[in-house]
Design a protein around this motif. Structure first.
Motif, short mmCIF file in Angstrom:
data_model
loop_
_atom_site.label_atom_id
_atom_site.label_comp_id
_atom_site.label_asym_id
_atom_site.label_seq_id
_atom_site.Cartn_x
_atom_site.Cartn_y
_atom_site.Cartn_z
N ILE A 51 16.35 11.74 -19.86
CA ILE A 51 17.87 11.29 -21.03
C ILE A 51 19.24 10.81 -20.23
O ILE A 51 19.60 11.83 -19.54
CB ILE A 51 18.05 12.02 -22.77
CG1 ILE A 51 16.82 12.16 -23.46
CG2 ILE A 51 19.17 11.33 -23.37
CD1 ILE A 51 16.90 13.59 -24.73
N ARG A 52 19.25 10.24 -20.18
CA ARG A 52 20.69 9.48 -19.80
C ARG A 52 21.64 8.46 -20.58
O ARG A 52 20.65 8.08 -20.73
CB ARG A 52 20.25 8.90 -17.83
CG ARG A 52 19.67 9.31 -17.20
CD ARG A 52 20.02 10.65 -17.11
NE ARG A 52 19.14 11.09 -15.69
CZ ARG A 52 18.93 12.49 -16.32
NH1 ARG A 52 18.70 12.89 -17.14
NH2 ARG A 52 17.49 13.32 -14.79
N GLN A 53 22.69 8.77 -20.23
CA GLN A 53 24.05 8.29 -20.78
C GLN A 53 24.59 7.17 -20.12
O GLN A 53 24.98 7.17 -18.55
CB GLN A 53 25.04 9.17 -21.08
CG GLN A 53 24.95 10.26 -22.04
CD GLN A 53 23.77 11.40 -21.57
OE1 GLN A 53 24.25 11.87 -20.76
NE2 GLN A 53 22.63 12.09 -22.42
N TYR A 54 24.47 5.47 -20.42
CA TYR A 54 25.33 5.23 -20.11
C TYR A 54 26.56 4.14 -20.87
O TYR A 54 26.03 3.66 -22.04
CB TYR A 54 24.13 4.20 -19.59
CG TYR A 54 23.13 4.31 -18.28
CD1 TYR A 54 23.63 4.62 -17.56
CD2 TYR A 54 21.72 4.68 -19.02
CE1 TYR A 54 22.50 4.80 -16.29
CE2 TYR A 54 20.70 5.38 -18.06
CZ TYR A 54 21.68 5.51 -17.23
OH TYR A 54 20.20 6.00 -15.82
N CYS A 188 37.81 5.97 -15.20
CA CYS A 188 36.68 6.76 -15.19
C CYS A 188 36.04 6.59 -13.87
O CYS A 188 37.41 5.42 -12.82
CB CYS A 188 35.96 5.53 -16.31
SG CYS A 188 34.14 5.96 -16.05
N GLY A 189 35.76 7.55 -13.20
CA GLY A 189 35.01 7.06 -11.90
C GLY A 189 34.27 8.81 -11.35
O GLY A 189 34.43 9.80 -11.92
N ARG A 207 43.75 8.59 -20.34
CA ARG A 207 42.33 9.25 -21.37
C ARG A 207 41.39 8.89 -20.21
O ARG A 207 41.63 7.70 -19.36
CB ARG A 207 41.94 8.19 -22.48
CG ARG A 207 43.15 8.22 -23.34
CD ARG A 207 43.09 9.23 -24.47
NE ARG A 207 43.98 8.88 -25.25
CZ ARG A 207 45.42 9.16 -25.49
NH1 ARG A 207 45.40 9.95 -24.09
NH2 ARG A 207 46.01 9.28 -26.56
N VAL A 208 40.58 9.77 -20.62
CA VAL A 208 39.55 9.33 -18.69
C VAL A 208 37.95 10.05 -19.44
O VAL A 208 38.38 10.08 -20.24
CB VAL A 208 39.89 10.77 -18.12
CG1 VAL A 208 40.91 10.92 -17.33
CG2 VAL A 208 39.86 12.41 -18.23
N GLU A 209 36.56 9.44 -18.71
CA GLU A 209 35.75 9.69 -18.99
C GLU A 209 35.26 10.35 -17.78
O GLU A 209 35.69 9.55 -16.58
CB GLU A 209 35.23 8.11 -19.23
CG GLU A 209 33.14 8.91 -20.25
CD GLU A 209 32.88 7.64 -20.67
OE1 GLU A 209 32.47 7.89 -21.50
OE2 GLU A 209 32.66 6.93 -20.13
N ARG A 210 34.25 11.09 -17.86
CA ARG A 210 34.06 11.50 -17.09
C ARG A 210 32.42 11.90 -16.38
O ARG A 210 31.90 11.37 -17.88
CB ARG A 210 33.40 13.03 -16.62
CG ARG A 210 35.36 13.41 -15.55
CD ARG A 210 35.54 14.49 -16.07
NE ARG A 210 36.49 15.10 -14.69
CZ ARG A 210 38.31 15.18 -15.26
NH1 ARG A 210 38.04 14.89 -16.62
NH2 ARG A 210 38.66 15.61 -14.58
N PHE A 211 31.22 11.04 -15.51
CA PHE A 211 30.32 10.86 -15.64
C PHE A 211 29.39 12.74 -14.84
O PHE A 211 28.81 12.34 -14.63
CB PHE A 211 29.37 10.17 -14.84
CG PHE A 211 30.24 8.66 -14.89
CD1 PHE A 211 30.31 8.40 -16.51
CD2 PHE A 211 30.82 7.33 -13.72
CE1 PHE A 211 30.67 7.08 -17.11
CE2 PHE A 211 30.84 6.41 -14.57
CZ PHE A 211 30.74 6.29 -15.85
N GLU A 259 25.42 19.39 -19.83
CA GLU A 259 26.78 19.73 -19.06
C GLU A 259 27.85 19.48 -19.70
O GLU A 259 29.08 19.30 -18.59
CB GLU A 259 27.10 18.06 -17.87
CG GLU A 259 25.57 18.74 -16.45
CD GLU A 259 25.28 17.27 -15.60
OE1 GLU A 259 24.98 17.95 -14.58
OE2 GLU A 259 25.71 16.49 -16.24
N GLY A 260 27.98 18.99 -20.35
CA GLY A 260 29.42 18.79 -21.21
C GLY A 260 29.69 17.03 -21.37
O GLY A 260 31.54 17.22 -21.13
N THR A 261 29.09 16.14 -20.69
CA THR A 261 29.77 15.05 -20.68
C THR A 261 29.78 14.43 -21.11
O THR A 261 29.93 12.85 -21.49
CB THR A 261 29.22 14.37 -19.26
OG1 THR A 261 28.05 14.23 -18.99
CG2 THR A 261 30.04 15.71 -18.18
N CYS A 262 28.49 14.33 -22.47
CA CYS A 262 27.90 13.32 -23.23
C CYS A 262 27.96 13.76 -24.75
O CYS A 262 28.38 12.17 -25.27
CB CYS A 262 26.00 13.14 -23.13
SG CYS A 262 25.79 14.38 -23.69
#
Length: 308
Positions: A51-54, A188-189, A207-211, A259-262
C-alpha cells in the motif's frame, strides 16, 4: 475518509526522468470522491500486498479522474518499481481516501517550497492560490531540470515560479527567501530541505508534508492501553507499537505506512497523554492530545484510553 474505490489506470505517462504520472478513473464510471488541495490517496498495488500513498496533483473539480505522480526510488521497498515496471494501462486497483493532513488554508501572501517529487501536493495549491488572487511564489528545487516534473505545466505562471536545479544553481538559498517572511509557507520534499525550512519558520507560519518519517528520539517505555469500545486493556512493551499490540489482541485497525506519515491509523485519545512521534500533526494539534497515530506514537502517561 477511508472510502475504498475501485479504479482503472486510464493513462500512464513519463513526465520526467524517473517520474511517471497515472490517470485513474472509477471502474464503474461513477464520479470519484471529491478532494481538496493537499489530499492524498492510498493505492493498493495489485497482488503485491503493498500500500502506498500518493498526493493528488490534478484538478479537484474533475470528478472523472485522479492524477498522481510516482518517482522511481531505487532504494525503496518495491512499490515505485512495481508501478514503473509492471503496472499497465487498463489495470484495476483499489484506492482508499482521499485524506488530507496537508490542507491548503490560504493566506494573503503564500510561499510554496518544493523539493523534487514534493511538487505534487503543491500543484493544486498553486492553482487555487492563483484563482483566489493570492500573492504567491513557488520555489522549486531538484537535482536536474530533466528530473523535475510538471515544469511545462508551471510555465504558465511566469516569474512567480522560480526553478532551481541543483546542478545549475546549487542548493536553494533559503536565507534569501526568508528575508521578507511570508504569512504562510507550504513545503514538501526531502527531509533535509524540510528541516532547513523549519529552522527558518516560526510562529505557526509553516505547513509541511513529509514522504519519509521525521527523525525522533527513541522513547521505548512500557505502558497500558485501554480500548474503550472493545473493553480490553493491552500492555505495550518496549519495542512494540500500539498498533501491533492492539492488533495482537484481536482488534483490527486500518493502517498503511506504519511510519507515521500517512494518517491512516489516526485514533482518538479519550484519556492520558500521547507521546507524538508522527510526521503529520502540527504543534497545535499535538497540544490538544485528542488523537494520535498509533503506528509510531507512544504514551507519556502509564495508561492511555483509546477510542477503539
Amino acid at each position: 475518509m477511508n472510502v475504498e474505490t475501485k479504479v482503472v489506470v486510464a493513462g500512464k505517462d513519463v513526465i520526467a526522468d524517473g517520474v511517471v504520472s497515472l490517470t485513474l478513473r472509477a471502474v464503474d464510471d461513477e464520479p470519484l470522491p471529491r478532494w481538496q488541495p493537499g489530499a492524498h490517496i492510498d493505492l493498493l498495488l495489485g497482488d503485491t500486498g503493498l500500500i502506498r500513498q500518493y498526493s493528488l496533483c490534478g484538478d479537484p473539480a474533475d470528478t472523472t479522474g485522479w492524477r498522481v505522480a510516482v518517482l522511481r526510488e531505487p532504494d525503496g521497498r518495491g512499490g515505485s518499481a512495481w508501478i514503473h515496471d509492471r503496472l499497465a494501462v487498463g489495470a484495476q486497483l483499489s484506492a482508499c481516501g482521499p485524506r488530507n493532513h496537508f490542507p491548503f488554508t490560504g493566506a494573503p501572501r503564500c510561499l510554496f517550497i518544493a523539493g523534487g517529487i514534493g511538487i505534487t501536493p503543491l500543484l493544486p495549491m498553486v492553482a487555487a492560490a492563483d484563482r483566489a488572487g493570492t500573492e504567491w511564489r513557488l520555489v522549486y528545487g531538484g537535482r536536474r531540470r530533466a528530473s523535475m516534473a510538471f515544469l511545462d505545466e508551471l510555465a504558465r505562471y511566469g516569474d512567480r515560479v522560480i526553478v532551481r536545479p541543483q546542478d545549475e544553481t546549487g542548493l536553494l538559498d533559503l536565507d534569501a527567501l526568508f528575508r521578507e517572511p511570508p504569512e504562510l509557507v507550504y513545503s514538501c520534499g526531502p527531509e533535509p530541505l524540510l528541516a532547513a525550512v523549519e529552522e527558518r519558520c516560526t510562529g505557526g507560519t509553516l505547513r509541511v508534508e513529509r514522504f519519509t518519517p521525521k527523525p525522533v528520539e527513541d522513547l521505548e517505555n512500557a505502558f497500558e492501553v485501554e480500548l474503550a469500545q472493545s473493553g480490553f486493556t493491552v500492555g505495550v512493551p518496549p519495542g512494540t507499537s500500539v498498533l501491533d499490540a492492539v492488533t495482537a489482541a484481536g482488534v483490527q485497525v486500518l493502517s498503511s505506512c506504519r511510519e507515521g506519515t500517512c494518517g491512516t491509523c489516526e485514533t482518538g485519545v479519550l484519556d492520558g497523554v500521547p507521546e507524538h512521534r508522527d510526521s503529520i500533526l502540527t504543534e497545535e494539534e499535538r497540544a490538544t492530545a485528542d488523537y494520535m497515530m498509533i503506528c509510531v506514537s507512544r504514551s507519556r502517561t502509564p495508561r492511555l484510553v483509546l477510542d477503539l
